[in-house]
Scaffold this active site. Structure first.
Site, PDB file in Angstrom:
ATOM      1  N   PHE A  11       0.831  -1.205   0.000  1.00 20.87           N
ATOM      2  CA  PHE A  11       0.000   0.000   0.000  1.00 20.87           C
ATOM      3  C   PHE A  11       0.872   1.264   0.000  1.00 20.87           C
ATOM      4  CE2 PHE A  11      -2.076   2.773   3.419  1.00 20.87           C
ATOM      5  CZ  PHE A  11      -2.731   3.596   2.515  1.00 20.87           C
ATOM      6  N   GLY A  36       2.218  -8.049  -0.631  1.00 22.64           N
ATOM      7  CA  GLY A  36       2.126  -7.046  -1.699  1.00 22.64           C
ATOM      8  C   GLY A  36       1.164  -7.512  -2.785  1.00 22.64           C
ATOM      9  N   ASP A  56      12.865 -11.690  -1.381  1.00 19.57           N
ATOM     10  CA  ASP A  56      12.549 -11.648   0.042  1.00 19.57           C
ATOM     11  C   ASP A  56      13.702 -10.932   0.752  1.00 19.57           C
ATOM     12  OD1 ASP A  56      12.232 -12.196   2.726  1.00 19.57           O
ATOM     13  OD2 ASP A  56      11.678 -14.295   2.437  1.00 19.57           O
ATOM     14  N   ASN A  99      19.782  -6.397   6.039  1.00 18.62           N
ATOM     15  CA  ASN A  99      20.144  -6.417   4.619  1.00 18.62           C
ATOM     16  C   ASN A  99      19.970  -5.044   3.964  1.00 18.62           C
ATOM     17  OD1 ASN A  99      20.887  -9.102   4.659  1.00 18.62           O
ATOM     18  ND2 ASN A  99      18.823  -9.835   4.174  1.00 18.62           N
ATOM     19  N   TYR A 145       5.645  -7.912  15.677  1.00 12.58           N
ATOM     20  CA  TYR A 145       5.754  -6.682  14.874  1.00 12.58           C
ATOM     21  C   TYR A 145       6.406  -5.561  15.690  1.00 12.58           C
ATOM     22  CZ  TYR A 145       4.306  -2.954  11.661  1.00 12.58           C
ATOM     23  OH  TYR A 145       4.288  -1.893  10.787  1.00 12.58           O
TER      24      TYR A 145
END
Ligand code: UDP
Length: 311
Positions: A11, A36, A56, A99, A145
């Site tokens: 989004f 997504g 990923d 990363n 999260y």
């Protein structure tokens, strides 16, 4: 500039890609496509300034050529995703951010981390200022999260201090707008879909919990200003216009002219009681305030959902 956006098919990521392209930048979009949607990027087919890589971020972020900016937006973000992908969400916050920072270090690029108001947990300080350390249950229903994003902030500041990577951190509060997933599970997609389909609108708890909703264009305006500012400390971006969930349900019903009734379900575990950003820092440092009020933003969002539900 040449700009990498992780979470490009999401989004926020997809709206960000559009804005960066509109400014004349070249954009490399990265997305695992776990949450997504290809639909969010289909209008960019054939655009030579946009390159998409399905990858990923927890594995490796490989980008050829120079990179000036990295917007690190990849992560499932709806509470509905939390029990579905708990380990993956931890990995995205930790390994994915590692990363993204590694890429930024290798390329000498500036990186902006999309952090969250969830770092404040169920806040005991209201409205939430950046200096507040938060109230998070480390093993709770939202901890994968919340803690992943808290760790992502710690890692970002560590790379900044030790490796001199130029970093920015935005704490994003509730945001809404066109392209949110149908079935996303967050409050506005749920309410709007139910209202448009004449289904009951489900309010969790008594609906007295509050949130403060920012329209996507305002949010991205603030985030892009932050990226180009000199501010390397976390900054809240959100709309301080606070509303209860019950009031929000009534607004959606009024706006859609729906006959939907309200029904009540139990409040999910660790659901924050209230949330509102203090945006003094963003206003002073970035000259930013949100411009689009909820009525206008909701109208645009409802139109987009109505179109997609019909298709
Ligand atoms: N909520 C609700 N009905 C729904 C979905 C959410 O009442 O169908 C409530 C939820 O309990 C929370 C608020 O709306 O208090 C915002 O939830 P959301 O999932 O959008 O995101 P959060 O701000 O909790 O991360």
């Amino acid at each position: 500039m040449r700009i990498v956006v992780t979470g490009a098919a999401g989004f926020l990521g997809s709206h960000l890609v559009d804005r960066l392209l509109a400014q004349g930048h070249e954009v490399v979009g990265v997305d695992s496509m776990i949450t997504g949607s290809a639909q969010n990027l289909e209008h960019l087919a054939g655009n030579k300034a946009f390159l998409f890589t399905q990858a990923d971020v927890t594995k490796y972020i490989g980008v050829d050529g120079p990179v000036d900016r990295v917007y690190h937006f990849a992560s499932p973000a709806s509470p509905k995703d939390f029990p579905r992908y708990p380990v993956h969400i931890c990995k995205v916050g930790a390994l994915g951010t590692l990363n993204a920072l590694g890429l930024s270090k290798a390329k000498g690029s500036r990186m902006l981390l999309a952090s969250t108001s969830e770092v404040y947990g169920d806040p005991e300080v209201h409205p939430q200022v950046e200096g507040y350390w938060g109230h998070v249950n480390p093993i709770g229903a939202r901890s994968m999260y919340d803690e992943a994003k808290r760790f992502a902030e710690a890692l970002t500041m560590s790379y900044h201090k030790q490796n001199h990577v130029d970093t920015r951190i935005v704490r994003i509060f509730n945001t809404y707008g066109p392209r949110m997933r149908i079935g996303d599970g967050r409050v506005l997609p749920n309410f709007i879909c139910a209202a448009l389909q004449g289904q009951p609108i489900t309010v969790y708890g008594d609906g007295c919990q509050t949130r403060s909703f920012c329209y996507v264009d305002d949010l991205l305006d603030g985030i892009m200003r932050l990226m180009e500012s000199a501010c390397d400390e976390p900054v809240n971006i959100g709309n301080p216009d606070e509303v209860t969930v019950l009031e929000l349900a009534r607004e959606v019903i009024a706006l859609t002219g729906s006959k939907s009734e309200l029904k009540y379900e139990s409040l999910p575990k660790d659901d924050p009681v209230r949330r509102r950003p203090d945006i003094t820092k963003a206003t002073q440092l970035l000259g930013w305030t949100p411009k689009i009020d909820r009525r206008e933003g909701l109208k645009r969002t409802v139109d987009d959902f109505a179109r997609r539900l019909k298709a």
